[in-house]
Design an enzyme around this catalytic site. Structure first.
Site, PDB file in Angstrom:
ATOM      1  N   ASP A 326     -34.945 -63.640 -23.636  1.00 15.50           N
ATOM      2  CA  ASP A 326     -35.575 -62.625 -23.104  1.00 15.50           C
ATOM      3  C   ASP A 326     -37.156 -62.810 -22.591  1.00 15.50           C
ATOM      4  O   ASP A 326     -37.835 -63.800 -22.843  1.00 15.50           O
ATOM      5  CB  ASP A 326     -36.149 -61.742 -24.345  1.00 15.50           C
ATOM      6  CG  ASP A 326     -34.820 -61.195 -24.824  1.00 15.50           C
ATOM      7  OD1 ASP A 326     -33.983 -61.076 -24.243  1.00 15.50           O
ATOM      8  OD2 ASP A 326     -34.848 -60.770 -26.170  1.00 15.50           O
ATOM      9  N   ASP A 634     -33.222 -59.324 -30.030  1.00  6.88           N
ATOM     10  CA  ASP A 634     -33.899 -58.677 -31.138  1.00  6.88           C
ATOM     11  C   ASP A 634     -33.301 -57.231 -31.562  1.00  6.88           C
ATOM     12  O   ASP A 634     -33.411 -57.136 -32.706  1.00  6.88           O
ATOM     13  CB  ASP A 634     -35.361 -58.377 -30.735  1.00  6.88           C
ATOM     14  CG  ASP A 634     -35.510 -57.802 -29.281  1.00  6.88           C
ATOM     15  OD1 ASP A 634     -34.520 -57.163 -28.773  1.00  6.88           O
ATOM     16  OD2 ASP A 634     -36.693 -57.870 -28.722  1.00  6.88           O
ATOM     17  N   ASP A 638     -27.956 -56.492 -29.363  1.00  2.00           N
ATOM     18  CA  ASP A 638     -27.992 -57.865 -28.728  1.00  2.00           C
ATOM     19  C   ASP A 638     -27.192 -58.690 -29.651  1.00  2.00           C
ATOM     20  O   ASP A 638     -26.736 -59.525 -29.531  1.00  2.00           O
ATOM     21  CB  ASP A 638     -29.449 -58.317 -28.930  1.00  2.00           C
ATOM     22  CG  ASP A 638     -30.407 -57.769 -27.828  1.00  2.00           C
ATOM     23  OD1 ASP A 638     -29.898 -57.488 -26.725  1.00  2.00           O
ATOM     24  OD2 ASP A 638     -31.492 -57.905 -28.041  1.00  2.00           O
TER      25      ASP A 638
HETATM   26  P1  ATP Z   1     -36.995 -58.136 -22.413  1.00  2.00           P
HETATM   27  O1  ATP Z   1     -35.642 -57.867 -22.331  1.00  2.00           O
HETATM   28  O2  ATP Z   1     -37.321 -59.391 -21.539  1.00  2.00           O
HETATM   29  O3  ATP Z   1     -37.306 -58.060 -23.697  1.00  2.00           O
HETATM   30  P2  ATP Z   1     -37.812 -55.407 -21.782  1.00  2.00           P
HETATM   31  O4  ATP Z   1     -38.490 -55.412 -22.934  1.00  2.00           O
HETATM   32  O5  ATP Z   1     -38.357 -55.147 -20.445  1.00  2.00           O
HETATM   33  O6  ATP Z   1     -37.537 -56.897 -21.366  1.00  2.00           O
HETATM   34  P3  ATP Z   1     -36.098 -53.690 -22.776  1.00  2.00           P
HETATM   35  O7  ATP Z   1     -37.000 -53.523 -24.119  1.00  2.00           O
HETATM   36  O8  ATP Z   1     -34.756 -53.444 -22.844  1.00  2.00           O
HETATM   37  O9  ATP Z   1     -36.454 -54.910 -22.170  1.00  2.00           O
HETATM   38  O10 ATP Z   1     -36.935 -52.512 -21.904  1.00  2.00           O
HETATM   39  C1  ATP Z   1     -36.194 -52.153 -20.680  1.00  2.00           C
HETATM   40  C2  ATP Z   1     -37.042 -51.194 -19.784  1.00  2.00           C
HETATM   41  O11 ATP Z   1     -37.264 -49.989 -20.529  1.00  2.00           O
HETATM   42  C3  ATP Z   1     -38.475 -51.628 -19.500  1.00  2.00           C
HETATM   43  O12 ATP Z   1     -38.643 -52.662 -18.480  1.00  2.00           O
HETATM   44  C4  ATP Z   1     -39.260 -50.544 -19.652  1.00  2.00           C
HETATM   45  O13 ATP Z   1     -39.139 -50.150 -18.050  1.00  2.00           O
HETATM   46  C5  ATP Z   1     -38.561 -49.333 -20.364  1.00  2.00           C
HETATM   47  N1  ATP Z   1     -39.257 -49.203 -21.627  1.00  2.00           N
HETATM   48  C6  ATP Z   1     -39.640 -50.433 -22.660  1.00  2.00           C
HETATM   49  N2  ATP Z   1     -39.984 -49.847 -23.827  1.00  2.00           N
HETATM   50  C7  ATP Z   1     -40.020 -48.562 -23.557  1.00  2.00           C
HETATM   51  C8  ATP Z   1     -40.474 -47.566 -24.321  1.00  2.00           C
HETATM   52  N3  ATP Z   1     -41.010 -47.617 -25.642  1.00  2.00           N
HETATM   53  N4  ATP Z   1     -40.384 -46.179 -23.981  1.00  2.00           N
HETATM   54  C9  ATP Z   1     -39.651 -46.048 -22.545  1.00  2.00           C
HETATM   55  N5  ATP Z   1     -39.378 -46.903 -21.871  1.00  2.00           N
HETATM   56  C10 ATP Z   1     -39.553 -48.180 -22.071  1.00  2.00           C
END
Ligand code: ATP
Length: 892
Positions: A326, A634, A638
Site C-alpha cells: 500500500d 489493512d 483486503d
Molecule cells: P492505499 O491503498 O495506498 O492505502 P488510499 O489510502 O488512497 O491508498 P483508500 O483508503 O482505499 O486508499 O482510499 C481510496 C481513495 O478514497 C483515496 O484516494 C481518497 O480519494 C478517498 N478517501 C480516502 N479516505 C477517505 C475518507 N475518509 N473519506 C472520503 N474519501 C476518502
C-alpha cells in the site's frame, strides 16, 4: 427479561453501568473477581514432566540406556554412571530447548492477542480483550472482531458476519431495538453482537453482557480446537530427511559393528560402541534446534518491528520476490496536511505546520478571508461535518485521533475558524454512509435548523465527478458542463502531479424531509463544491529500502486507492517507477483476465485507483508467473488477498482485526522498510539453519567414518563410547546453537531470492557435508594411527589424541560453516556466541583430558604441547585444504 428484550435504557440499570463514562477501575476489579478474565479455556497442555521424559523416548537412546544399565550390573560402574549422566544432561538440554521453542510460540500467540476499545473512567481506551468485564461499554467498527457478547446500544449501518457461531457467512444487519421474544436463535438476535463474530460494515457501541466461557462462543467448546499446523516447509523436509538420516546412521553403525566383530573385536564392546555412535550420529535434536533458531529469528524481527504470526512465514520471507505494498501510511508518512483548495476555478494555498490548527489562506500572494467566499466556506465546513477525526491537545502537542485524511480536512476547517460543535449545532447529523475503499466516498445526511436535509459527500474526486450533475462555480449553482468537467479534471491533475492526495466535497439538498437509506440512492445528482489537496510526504527511509530490495532481486510494487498521478509522483520519488515500467488503473484491471494481467504484471510498478478485490487478481497474476508475493493490507476487504499471498502482511496500527488474522506478518510501525527488514531476517535465519545443519551433519559423518575406517583397517576403537557421547553433547550442541545466532552475511541482500522448493542440500551443501565430514574422519584416524603405532600400551594416549583431533577439527570447521564462500570470507570474532561456545567446548575438553578424577571416566591421559601442535595442524586440514580452490575461484 433477557438482554435482547430490554430497551436500551433498562440495560443501564440491569448491568449497573454508565453509558457516558463506562465503568470505574474499582468496579472493573470487583467484576473481574466475580466473572474472571474474558478467556476461553484451552485444551490441556503437555506437562513439563512429560516433556522431560519424552526426551528419552528415542529408540536408540533407550537401547543405550538399557545397555548402560546392563554394563553397570556387570560392574562397569564408572562408565555406566558417566554415560547415564551424559544422556541425562543431553535430555535436560533437549528439554530446555523444546520448552524455549514452545514458550516463544506461545509468546507469538500472545503478541497477536486481540484488543478492544472500551469506555473506562470517561475515556475511550484500547485494552486486551481478555480484560473486558460485564457492564463495559465497547466501541467497534468495520474490520473488528467482537471481543465478548454485547447488547448493541448504538449502530451505524452496522453489519456483522456470524459464521463463527451460526455457519452463515452472509453478514446480518444489526440495530438497537429490543426484540420481544424469549426464545431466539443467535442468528435472529439483531441487537446483540457475539464474541468471535466479525464487523463487516459500519460501526457501533455495545454493552458487555457476558464474558469468557459464559459467552455463546464459550458454549461451543469444539470450535477452539482449530490450532493450525505451525510446521514450516523446512521443518517438514527435515522430518523426512531425519528418517533417512536415522536409517543411514543405523546402517553405517551396524556396518561398523559387523566389520569390527569380523576383525576380531568382541561383540559386547562393539555393540556398546555402535549404540553410542548411533546415538551421537542421529541428529535427533535437529527439529528442536530449527524451531529455536526460527523463534530466535522471530525475536529479532520483533526488535525490527515485525511480528511473525505464523512460523512458516519466517522461511517464506526469505523467498519473497515481489512486495506489493500500500502507499498511504506504508510508503508515505500518513501525516496529511491540506495545502491547496480549489473551487470554482480558483486555487487557494493553505499555510501552517503539522497538526497545529493555525494557518493562512492565500490566493497567489494575497491573504484571503474565508468570509469572502461562500464556496470555500462550504468546502471546508462540509469537509469537517463529513468527518470523524478528532484533534486533541495535551498542553504541549496536538494529536490526531482517526483517519489522517479526515484529520487534514478537520484541521483545514479549524484554520478557517470552524469548530465541530458549532457546526453540528447548525447541521445535525441524522445518518451516515461510512467510507469504504470500494466506493471511495463517505456521506452524511444532515438537517439544518429549518428541518431541511442535505446529503454531504466527500471522496475521490474522479468518483464524485461521476455522481455530480451540477457544480458551484462563481458561488452560483451551475449545470455541470463539459467545460466545467475539463477545468475540474485539470485542477485534480495539477494537484496530483504535485503528489497531493485530492478529496472532493459535494452536497445535495433533499426534498420532502426524508432521506434515502441506501448509499447508491444518496450519493447521486450531487453538486460539486470543490477540492482539497493534501500532502502526505514519503517516508524518507523507503527510497533506500526499495533500492536494497532491487539489489536483492525483489520487485517493489505500489498498490493504492489513490489517484494515478498522485501515485505516479510518489512512486517516482521513491524510485519504484522508472521509464521501463507501466502503471495500471483499477478500471483497466476490471477489463483484464488474470491471464492477460500475467503478461504485463512484471512490468507494472504502480497499480492506482484499485479496490481491495483487485489485489487478489494481482497476487494471482504474480504467483502464476512463479513469484513469491508479499501483499500488504489493512481493511476487511483486503483479507482475501492477504490470505492468498505467500506472505500476507497486515498493518499493526491501522490494520483491522480481520486483516491481522489473515496475515502471517504484522508491521508494528506500518512501515514498508519493516517488510524489507523482515525479509532480510528471514533470509538470514534460513542461512543460519543451513549453517548448523551443515556443521552437525559433517560432524556426524566424521564421527562415523573414523570408526568405520578404523574397523576396516583392523585397528582398535579410536574412540570409546563415552568420548563419542561427550563429543555429541559438547561440540555438536553448543556451537551449533551459536550458528543459529550468527549475524547475517554482508551479501545476504545482494543475492537473488531463494527458490521455495530448494532442498536442504542445495547450493553445494551436500557436497560440503560429505567432503568435510570425510576429511574430519580421515584426519582423526591419521592422528590415532600415528599416536597408536600399533602398540596397545599407547591405546589410551592414542584415543585421547584422536578425541582431541576430532574435537579440534569440528571446532575449526564450525567457522567454515559460517559462509558459503570460505572460512576467510568472514571475521571469525563477529559472532560472540560462537566464540563463547568454542571456548567453553575447549575448556570442557581440557577438563576431560587433564582433570585427574575425570581421566578414568573418559579414558583419557594428559598429552603435551607437541601433541597439541600436531593435533591442531591435522585438525585444520578439513577446513583449510579448500582455501586454495576459494582463491582460484576468486581470481577467475
Ligand atoms: P492505499 O491503498 O495506498 O492505502 P488510499 O489510502 O488512497 O491508498 P483508500 O483508503 O482505499 O486508499 O482510499 C481510496 C481513495 O478514497 C483515496 O484516494 C481518497 O480519494 C478517498 N478517501 C480516502 N479516505 C477517505 C475518507 N475518509 N473519506 C472520503 N474519501 C476518502
Amino acid at each position: 427479561m433477557k438482554f435482547h428484550e430490554m430497551p436500551v435504557e433498562d440495560l443501564k440499570k440491569s448491568l449497573s453501568t454508565d453509558f457516558e463514562n463506562g465503568l470505574s477501575n474499582e468496579e472493573v476489579k470487583k467484576r473481574r473477581k466475580q466473572h474472571g478474565f474474558n478467556e476461553l479455556q484451552e485444551g490441556e497442555k503437555q506437562s513439563a514432566l512429560l516433556l522431560f521424559f519424552s526426551q528419552f523416548k528415542d529408540f536408540m537412546v533407550l537401547v543405550l540406556l538399557g545397555a548402560t544399565f546392563i554394563s553397570g550390573i556387570l560392574g562397569e560402574y564408572v562408565d555406566a554412571i558417566a554415560i547415564m549422566a551424559i544422556v541425562l544432561i543431553n535430555g535436560v538440554l533437549g528439554f530446555f530447548q523444546e520448552r524455549k521453542a514452545e514458550k516463544s510460540l506461545q509468546a507469538l500467540k500472545e503478541l497477536s492477542a486481540p484488543q478492544v476499545t472500551v469506555l473506562r473512567n470517561g475515556e475511550w481506551e484500547k485494552i486486551p480483550s481478555k480484560e473486558v468485564v460485564p457492564g463495559d461499554i465497547v466501541k467497534f467498527t468495520s474490520g473488528d472482531r467482537i471481543g465478548a457478547d454485547l447488547r448493541i446500544i448504538e449502530a451505524k449501518s452496522l453489519e456483522i458476519e456470524e459464521s463463527a457461531l451460526t455457519g452463515e457467512s452472509v453478514p446480518v444487519e444489526k440495530n438497537v431495538s429490543p426484540i420481544r421474544e424469549q426464545k431466539l436463535s443467535i442468528g435472529d438476535m439483531h441487537n446483540m453482537a457475539f464474541m468471535g463474530t466479525l464487523v463487516t460494515r459500519g460501526s457501533g457501541v455495545g454493552v458487555v453482557v457476558s464474558v469468557g466461557m459464559k459467552t455463546a462462543m464459550g458454549q461451543i467448546a469444539d470450535l477452539l480446537q482449530t490450532a493450525e499446523s505451525m510446521m514450516t516447509p523446512l521443518q517438514r523436509r527435515l522430518e523426512e530427511l531425519g528418517k533417512i538420516l536415522i536409517i543411514a546412521a543405523l546402517l553405517l553403525t551396524a556396518l561398523v559393528v559387523v566389520v569390527g566383530v569380523i576383525q576380531g573385536h568382541d561383540l559386547y564392546t562393539m555393540f556398546f560402541a555402535g549404540v553410542s555412535l548411533a546415538v551421537a550420529a542421529i541428529p535427533e535434536g535437529l527439529p528442536a534446534i530449527v524451531t529455536v533458531a526460527l523463534s530466535l529469528g522471530v525475536q529479532k524481527m520483533i526488535k525490527r518491528k515485525a511480528i511473525v504470526r505464523k512460523l512458516p512465514a519466517v522461511e517464506t520471507l526469505g523467498c519473497a520476490s515481489v512486495i506489493c505494498s500500500d502507499k498511504t501510511g506504508t510508503m508515505t508518512q500518513n501525516k496529511m496536511t491540506v495545502t491547496k483548495l480549489w473551487s470554482g476555478g480558483k486555487t487557494w494555498d493553505v499555510t501552517g505546520q503539522g497538526y497545529e490548527p493555525r494557518g493562512e489562506f492565500l490566493q497567489g500572494e494575497r491573504s484571503v478571508q474565508i468570509k469572502e467566499e461562500k464556496a470555500f466556506q462550504q468546502l471546508l465546513s462540509f469537509g469537517m461535518l463529513c468527518n470523524h477525526a478528532e484533534l486533541k491537545y495535551d498542553g504541549d502537542q496536538y494529536h490526531l485521533d482517526g483517519d489522517p485524511t479526515e484529520g487534514a480536512m478537520l484541521i483545514a476547517a479549524m484554520k478557517a475558524g470552524y469548530t465541530r460543535d458549532s457546526l453540528q449545532k447548525q447541521f445535525r447529523i441524522v445518518h451516515e454512509f461510512p467510507f469504504d475503499s470500494d466506493r471511495k466516498m463517505m456521506s452524511v445526511v444532515v438537517e439544518d435548523p429549518n428541518g431541511k436535509k442535505f446529503v454531504v459527500t466527500k471522496g475521490a474526486p474522479d468518483v464524485l465527478l461521476k455522481v455530480s450533475d451540477s457544480i458551484l462555480y462563481d458561488n452560483k449553482l451551475q449545470y455541470f458542463s463539459d467545460s466545467h468537467r475539463k477545468t475540474v479534471v485539470g485542477a485534480i491533475e495539477s494537484m496530483a502531479q504535485d503528489a497531493l492526495r485530492t478529496i472532493a466535497v459535494a452536497y445535495r439538498p433533499l426534498s420532502n424531509g426524508t432521506y434515502p437509506l441506501h448509499e447508491a440512492e444518496a450519493e447521486k445528482d450531487l453538486t460539486l463544491i470543490g477540492l482539497q489537496g493534501m500532502i502526505d510526504p514519503p517516508r524518507p527511509e523507503v527510497r533506500e529500502a526499495v533500492k536494497e530490495c532491487k539489489k536483492a532481486g525483489i520487485q517493489t510494487v505500489m498498490i493504492t486507492g489513490d489517484h494515478v498521478s498522485t501515485a505516479k509522483a510518489i512512486a517516482k520519488q521513491l524510485g519504484i517507477l522508472s521509464s521501463q515500467h507501466i502503471v495500471l488503473e483499477g478500471h483497466q484491471l476490471n477489463d483484464m483476465s488474470v491471464e492477460e494481467l500475467e503478461d504485463v504484471v512484471e512490468k507494472t510498478a504502480v497499480f492506482a485507483r484499485v479496490s481491495p478485490e483487485h489485489k487478489l487478481k494481482i497476487v494471482k497474476a504474480f504467483q502464476n508467473r512463479g513469484h513469491i508475493v508479499a501483499m500488504t493490507g489493512d481493511g476487511v476487504n483486503d483479507a482475501p488477498a492477504i490470505k492468498a499471498a505467500d506472505i500476507g502482511v497486515a498493518m499493526g496500527i491501522t490494520g483491522t482485526d480481520v486483516a491481522k488474522e489473515a496475515s502471517s506478518l504484522v508491521l508494528l510501525d506500518d512501515n514498508f522498510t519493516t517488510i524489507k527488514a523482515a525479509i532480510e531476517e528471514g533470509r538470514n535465519i534460513y542461512e543460519n539453519i543451513r549453517k548448523f545443519i551443515r556443521y552437525l551433519l559433517a560432524s556426524n559423518v566424521g564421527e562415523i567414518l573414523v570408526m568405520l575406517f578404523a574397523m576396516l583397517l583392523a585397528l582398535p576403537l579410536p574412540l570409546v563410547p563415552i568420548q563419542i557421547l561427550w563429543v555429541n553433547l559438547v561440540t555438536d550442541g553448543l556451537p551449533a546453537m551459536a550458528l543459529g545466532l550468527d549475524p547475517s552475511e554482508d551479501d545476504v541482500m545482494n543475492r537473488k531470492p531463494r527458490h521455495p522448493k530448494e532442498g536442504v542440500f542445495a547450493r553445494g551443501l551436500g557436497w560440503k557435508v560429505v567432503s568435510r565430514g570425510f576429511l574430519i574422519g580421515l584426519v582423526t584416524l591419521i592422528a590415532f594411527m600415528i599416536a597408536y603405532q600399533g602398540q596397545d600400551d599407547r591405546l589410551a594416549y592414542a584415543q585421547t589424541v584422536a578425541f582431541a583431533t576430532l574435537v579440534m577439527a569440528q571446532l575449526i570447521h564450525v567457522f567454515d560453516c559460517r559462509s558459503d564462500h570460505s572460512v576467510f570470507a568472514r571475521n571469525p570474532f563477529e559472532n560472540k556466541y560462537l566464540i563463547g561456545a568454542v571456548l567453553s567446548s575447549l575448556v570442557l575438553m581440557f577438563i576431560v583430558i587433564y582433570y585427574p578424577p575425570l581421566q578414568p571416566v573418559f579414558h583419557t591421559v594428559a598429552i603435551d604441547v607437541k601433541d597439541w601442535l600436531f593435533i591442531t595442524g591435522l585438525a585444520a586440514i578439513p577446513t583449510f585444504v579448500w582455501v586454495g580452490s576459494h582463491f582460484t575461484r576468486k581470481t577467475k
